[in-house]
Design an enzyme around this catalytic site. Structure first.
Site, PDB file in Angstrom:
ATOM      1  N   GLY A  89       2.085  -5.937   7.337  1.00  0.00           N
ATOM      2  CA  GLY A  89       0.943  -6.645   6.713  1.00  0.00           C
ATOM      3  C   GLY A  89       0.053  -6.744   7.356  1.00  0.00           C
ATOM      4  O   GLY A  89      -0.429  -6.110   8.481  1.00  0.00           O
ATOM      5  N   SER A  90      -0.891  -7.862   6.917  1.00  0.00           N
ATOM      6  CA  SER A  90      -2.179  -8.130   7.698  1.00  0.00           C
ATOM      7  C   SER A  90      -1.715  -8.835   8.988  1.00  0.00           C
ATOM      8  O   SER A  90      -0.971  -9.664   9.203  1.00  0.00           O
ATOM      9  CB  SER A  90      -2.871  -8.702   6.974  1.00  0.00           C
ATOM     10  OG  SER A  90      -2.550  -9.865   6.648  1.00  0.00           O
ATOM     11  N   ASN A 130       0.630  -1.083  -0.046  1.00  0.00           N
ATOM     12  CA  ASN A 130       0.094  -0.064   0.015  1.00  0.00           C
ATOM     13  C   ASN A 130       0.904   1.366   0.070  1.00  0.00           C
ATOM     14  O   ASN A 130       0.611   2.181  -0.792  1.00  0.00           O
ATOM     15  CB  ASN A 130      -1.039   0.008   1.126  1.00  0.00           C
ATOM     16  CG  ASN A 130      -0.446  -0.091   2.423  1.00  0.00           C
ATOM     17  OD1 ASN A 130       0.580  -0.607   2.589  1.00  0.00           O
ATOM     18  ND2 ASN A 130      -1.050   0.481   3.363  1.00  0.00           N
ATOM     19  N   CYS A 138      -3.039   1.711   6.337  1.00  0.00           N
ATOM     20  CA  CYS A 138      -3.273   0.831   7.679  1.00  0.00           C
ATOM     21  C   CYS A 138      -3.653   1.845   8.712  1.00  0.00           C
ATOM     22  O   CYS A 138      -4.477   1.214   9.625  1.00  0.00           O
ATOM     23  CB  CYS A 138      -1.828   0.246   8.203  1.00  0.00           C
ATOM     24  SG  CYS A 138      -0.400   1.431   8.142  1.00  0.00           S
ATOM     25  N   GLU A 161       4.175  -5.197  12.087  1.00  0.00           N
ATOM     26  CA  GLU A 161       3.307  -4.009  11.981  1.00  0.00           C
ATOM     27  C   GLU A 161       2.132  -4.271  11.242  1.00  0.00           C
ATOM     28  O   GLU A 161       2.121  -4.491   9.989  1.00  0.00           O
ATOM     29  CB  GLU A 161       4.152  -3.064  11.251  1.00  0.00           C
ATOM     30  CG  GLU A 161       5.651  -2.546  11.821  1.00  0.00           C
ATOM     31  CD  GLU A 161       5.235  -1.817  13.055  1.00  0.00           C
ATOM     32  OE1 GLU A 161       4.144  -1.140  12.978  1.00  0.00           O
ATOM     33  OE2 GLU A 161       6.418  -1.563  13.739  1.00  0.00           O
ATOM     34  N   GLU A 209     -11.055  -5.150   9.260  1.00  0.00           N
ATOM     35  CA  GLU A 209     -10.521  -4.144   8.612  1.00  0.00           C
ATOM     36  C   GLU A 209     -10.914  -3.780   7.299  1.00  0.00           C
ATOM     37  O   GLU A 209     -10.960  -4.704   6.513  1.00  0.00           O
ATOM     38  CB  GLU A 209      -8.792  -4.133   8.734  1.00  0.00           C
ATOM     39  CG  GLU A 209      -8.146  -3.068   8.222  1.00  0.00           C
ATOM     40  CD  GLU A 209      -6.997  -3.137   8.061  1.00  0.00           C
ATOM     41  OE1 GLU A 209      -6.321  -4.273   8.252  1.00  0.00           O
ATOM     42  OE2 GLU A 209      -6.036  -2.386   7.724  1.00  0.00           O
TER      43      GLU A 209
HETATM   44  P1  NAD Z   1      -0.724  -9.156   3.494  1.00  0.00           P
HETATM   45  O1  NAD Z   1      -0.473  -9.555   4.883  1.00  0.00           O
HETATM   46  O2  NAD Z   1      -1.209  -9.910   2.775  1.00  0.00           O
HETATM   47  O3  NAD Z   1       0.808  -9.233   2.847  1.00  0.00           O
HETATM   48  C1  NAD Z   1       2.081  -8.573   3.323  1.00  0.00           C
HETATM   49  C2  NAD Z   1       3.399  -9.263   2.787  1.00  0.00           C
HETATM   50  O4  NAD Z   1       3.194 -10.567   3.314  1.00  0.00           O
HETATM   51  C3  NAD Z   1       3.680  -9.421   1.338  1.00  0.00           C
HETATM   52  O5  NAD Z   1       5.038  -9.140   1.076  1.00  0.00           O
HETATM   53  C4  NAD Z   1       3.095 -10.671   0.866  1.00  0.00           C
HETATM   54  O6  NAD Z   1       3.841 -11.417  -0.173  1.00  0.00           O
HETATM   55  C5  NAD Z   1       3.671 -11.422   2.009  1.00  0.00           C
HETATM   56  N1  NAD Z   1       2.883 -12.845   2.313  1.00  0.00           N
HETATM   57  C6  NAD Z   1       1.545 -13.123   1.945  1.00  0.00           C
HETATM   58  N2  NAD Z   1       1.193 -14.411   2.401  1.00  0.00           N
HETATM   59  C7  NAD Z   1       1.940 -14.922   2.933  1.00  0.00           C
HETATM   60  C8  NAD Z   1       2.590 -15.912   3.770  1.00  0.00           C
HETATM   61  N3  NAD Z   1       1.704 -16.930   3.735  1.00  0.00           N
HETATM   62  N4  NAD Z   1       3.682 -16.106   4.358  1.00  0.00           N
HETATM   63  C9  NAD Z   1       4.472 -15.269   4.395  1.00  0.00           C
HETATM   64  N5  NAD Z   1       4.304 -14.005   3.857  1.00  0.00           N
HETATM   65  C10 NAD Z   1       3.133 -13.746   3.190  1.00  0.00           C
HETATM   66  O7  NAD Z   1      -0.826  -7.499   3.573  1.00  0.00           O
HETATM   67  P2  NAD Z   1      -1.207  -6.510   2.387  1.00  0.00           P
HETATM   68  O8  NAD Z   1      -2.393  -6.882   1.815  1.00  0.00           O
HETATM   69  O9  NAD Z   1       0.102  -6.582   1.474  1.00  0.00           O
HETATM   70  O10 NAD Z   1      -1.203  -5.113   3.279  1.00  0.00           O
HETATM   71  C11 NAD Z   1      -2.567  -4.941   3.810  1.00  0.00           C
HETATM   72  C12 NAD Z   1      -2.405  -5.101   5.416  1.00  0.00           C
HETATM   73  O11 NAD Z   1      -1.499  -4.716   5.984  1.00  0.00           O
HETATM   74  C13 NAD Z   1      -3.617  -4.479   6.000  1.00  0.00           C
HETATM   75  O12 NAD Z   1      -4.081  -5.236   7.150  1.00  0.00           O
HETATM   76  C14 NAD Z   1      -2.830  -3.224   6.743  1.00  0.00           C
HETATM   77  O13 NAD Z   1      -3.520  -2.644   7.704  1.00  0.00           O
HETATM   78  C15 NAD Z   1      -1.358  -3.840   6.871  1.00  0.00           C
HETATM   79  N6  NAD Z   1      -0.448  -2.864   7.035  1.00  0.00           N
HETATM   80  C16 NAD Z   1       0.071  -2.521   8.251  1.00  0.00           C
HETATM   81  C17 NAD Z   1       1.153  -1.413   8.462  1.00  0.00           C
HETATM   82  C18 NAD Z   1       1.551  -1.104   9.635  1.00  0.00           C
HETATM   83  O14 NAD Z   1       2.636  -0.135   9.228  1.00  0.00           O
HETATM   84  N7  NAD Z   1       1.104  -1.460  10.463  1.00  0.00           N
HETATM   85  C19 NAD Z   1       1.311  -0.699   7.111  1.00  0.00           C
HETATM   86  C20 NAD Z   1       0.842  -1.156   5.835  1.00  0.00           C
HETATM   87  C21 NAD Z   1      -0.281  -2.223   5.886  1.00  0.00           C
END
Ligand code: NAD
Length: 459
Positions: free
Chosen positions: A188-189, A115, A244, A210, A334
């Site tokens: 990520g999530s 994002n 996020c 995070e 979310e």
């Molecule tokens: P996501 O969790 O789907 O993916 C994040 C990363 O994890 C990507 O690089 C992806 O390739 C990797 N990934 C996916 N599946 C995986 C697995 N099975 N094992 C290991 N790694 C895996 O998240 P997204 O869709 O990229 O981002 C959205 C989410 O991230 C939202 O929930 C948002 O709130 C959160 N987010 C948090 C912050 C923060 O700073 N706290 C910042 C940005 C986004």
């Protein structure tokens, strides 16, 4: 040996060569990185635009500028941050000099989301380079152009084995997670965060997570409607709601609900015109999977504003929904997109009930002119970081730590907090030998009133 394992082995060798222990080396690399980022500004903004349809102005403000500011701050302070920190010695150890040595963790892994694909990858990278680690960065597969330029920049500056970018999706991430890391940071999530934590636990690897969550935005009767609406609309719909810390839902007092809805609708038009689809300032949904989630979210809901969308261009317009049923799916996870649900409250108890239905959020926002109310709410609830009378700006100040709590994450970074996050502060005591006070040695005397007196005198 897979290519991932191959890079990992090279990083082990590189770290063991002790090269990254030199602060001068780290600083030179950071200066090179800063200069390369400056030289590639246009290409970076263009890559983000291709991935997310973000206006260059928005990317400059929310991604590029923040990284330049972060790297400048790190370069300026690295000598001070890495200096041994003297602490007061204990009388029991007299004579001694006690201090903390900053030590890198070693070979580290970073996994980032799509994002804010540039900012979220680079901010953690800068802190970790400054701390003296080697790093494998895996950016998101959903921001391929930005990942590509990050990869090019990194490989042009860093020796193999120091910093490497590995691209790919869950398959590559799973392969990386099988290896034994000295530190992992994941952005990520919450769902994937749990997978990361489980993999890290197998090797007792320290981890920063995070994550996301449902960040509430309270608007009470005293809030100034115009400025509040403007700030909320900007914070919610910037990056097409894919932030996020965006306000996830609004809790507005009954008395001003109508005025706020009017205010928000008017401010959305001010930001993106009558047809957001034609606005260059409005982004797009990153992926069809997320687009389908948005469609699913608004089915069976009362749409007060927007709801328009176009599958082909992944456009989903700024949308306001009135929540009529507390079981609405919009209140269960979310949103992470341009849909803003509005719920009303009439007293603080209702407010508490609604907020506590969800896990501890990453962001927390209160719009009010009553300082007592702001104080009460900010002290009562637990959240990653909060703001009164604005949203998402907690992210901008790199003198403040950024991070979540509970299901919205663990660990904090930004500025000096990043350096600390990627550093093991190891205590070290240098003992003097010119005197050896016999206080601690056996045989012990039967009476030790004198010992109590001496120790109490010094504490
Ligand atoms: P996501 O969790 O789907 O993916 C994040 C990363 O994890 C990507 O690089 C992806 O390739 C990797 N990934 C996916 N599946 C995986 C697995 N099975 N094992 C290991 N790694 C895996 O998240 P997204 O869709 O990229 O981002 C959205 C989410 O991230 C939202 O929930 C948002 O709130 C959160 N987010 C948090 C912050 C923060 O700073 N706290 C910042 C940005 C986004």
């Amino acid at each position: 040996m897979s290519s991932v394992t191959n890079i990992y082995e090279k990083q082990r060798l590189f770290f063991n060569s002790n090269k990254t222990k030199s602060v001068g080396f780290r600083k030179r690399k950071l200066i090179e990185l800063k200069n390369t980022l400056i030289n590639n500004e246009a290409d970076i903004l263009s890559a983000i635009n291709k991935d997310l349809g973000k206006h260059y102005y928005e990317s400059y403000l929310t991604e590029y500028f923040m990284i330049i500011s972060e790297i400048k701050k790190t370069i300026k302070n690295i000598n001070v941050w890495t200096r041994p920190q003297r602490v007061k010695s204990s009388i029991l150890n007299f004579p001694s000099r006690d201090y903390l040595l900053s030590d890198p963790y070693g070979c580290t892994l970073q996994i980032s989301p799509w994002n804010y694909p540039f900012q979220l990858s680079m901010a953690t990278l800068i802190g970790s380079i400054a701390a003296g680690n080697t790093i494998i960065l895996k950016p998101s597969e959903y921001a391929p152009k930005t990942s590509e330029i990050i990869s090019e920049i990194i490989s042009s500056i860093f020796e193999e084995g120091h910093v490497n970018v590995v691209t790919g999706g869950p398959k590559v991430a799973t392969e990386l997670l099988k290896l034994r890391w000295d530190h992992i940071i994941f952005t990520g999530s919450t769902k994937i965060g749990k997978i990361i934590a489980a993999a890290a636990a197998k090797h007792l690897t320290p981890t920063i997570l995070e994550l996301g969550g449902k960040s509430p935005c309270i608007v009470d009767q005293t809030a100034k409607i115009k400025v509040s609406s403007k700030r909320i609309a900007w914070a919610k719909f910037i990056n097409c709601g894919q932030t996020c810390i965006a306000p996830d839902y609004i809790l507005v007092h009954d008395d001003i609900k109508e005025k706020l809805i009017k205010g928000l609708s008017s401010e959305i038009r001010n930001l993106y015109g009558k047809k957001a689809i034609d606005s260059e300032s409005y982004g797009k949904i990153a992926h069809i999977k997320h687009f389908e989630r948005m469609i699913e979210f608004i089915s069976d809901e009362k749409i007060l504003f927007g709801g328009d969308h176009d599958r082909e261009s992944l456009y989903f317009g700024p949308t306001i929904i009135e929540i009529q049923n507390s079981k609405s799916k919009l209140m269960k996870s979310e949103i992470f997109g341009p849909i803003l649900p509005i719920i009303t409250f009439s007293n603080e108890e209702e407010l508490r009930e609604i907020i506590l239905e969800n896990e501890k959020p990453l962001g927390f926002y209160i719009f009010s002119e009553k300082r007592d109310f702001i104080k009460k709410m900010s002290r009562y609830f637990s959240f990653g970081g909060g703001v009164s009378n604005d949203c998402i700006i907690q992210f901008v100040n790199n003198n403040l730590p950024f991070g979540g709590i509970g299901h919205s994450g663990m660990g904090k970074y930004h500025g000096k907090y990043s350096f600390d996050a990627f550093t093991h502060f190891k205590p070290f005591i240098e003992r003097g030998t010119w005197v050896d006070i016999p206080l601690r040695y056996a045989p012990y005397p039967s009476s030790f009133k004198w010992l109590k007196k001496v120790l109490n005198f010094f504490t």
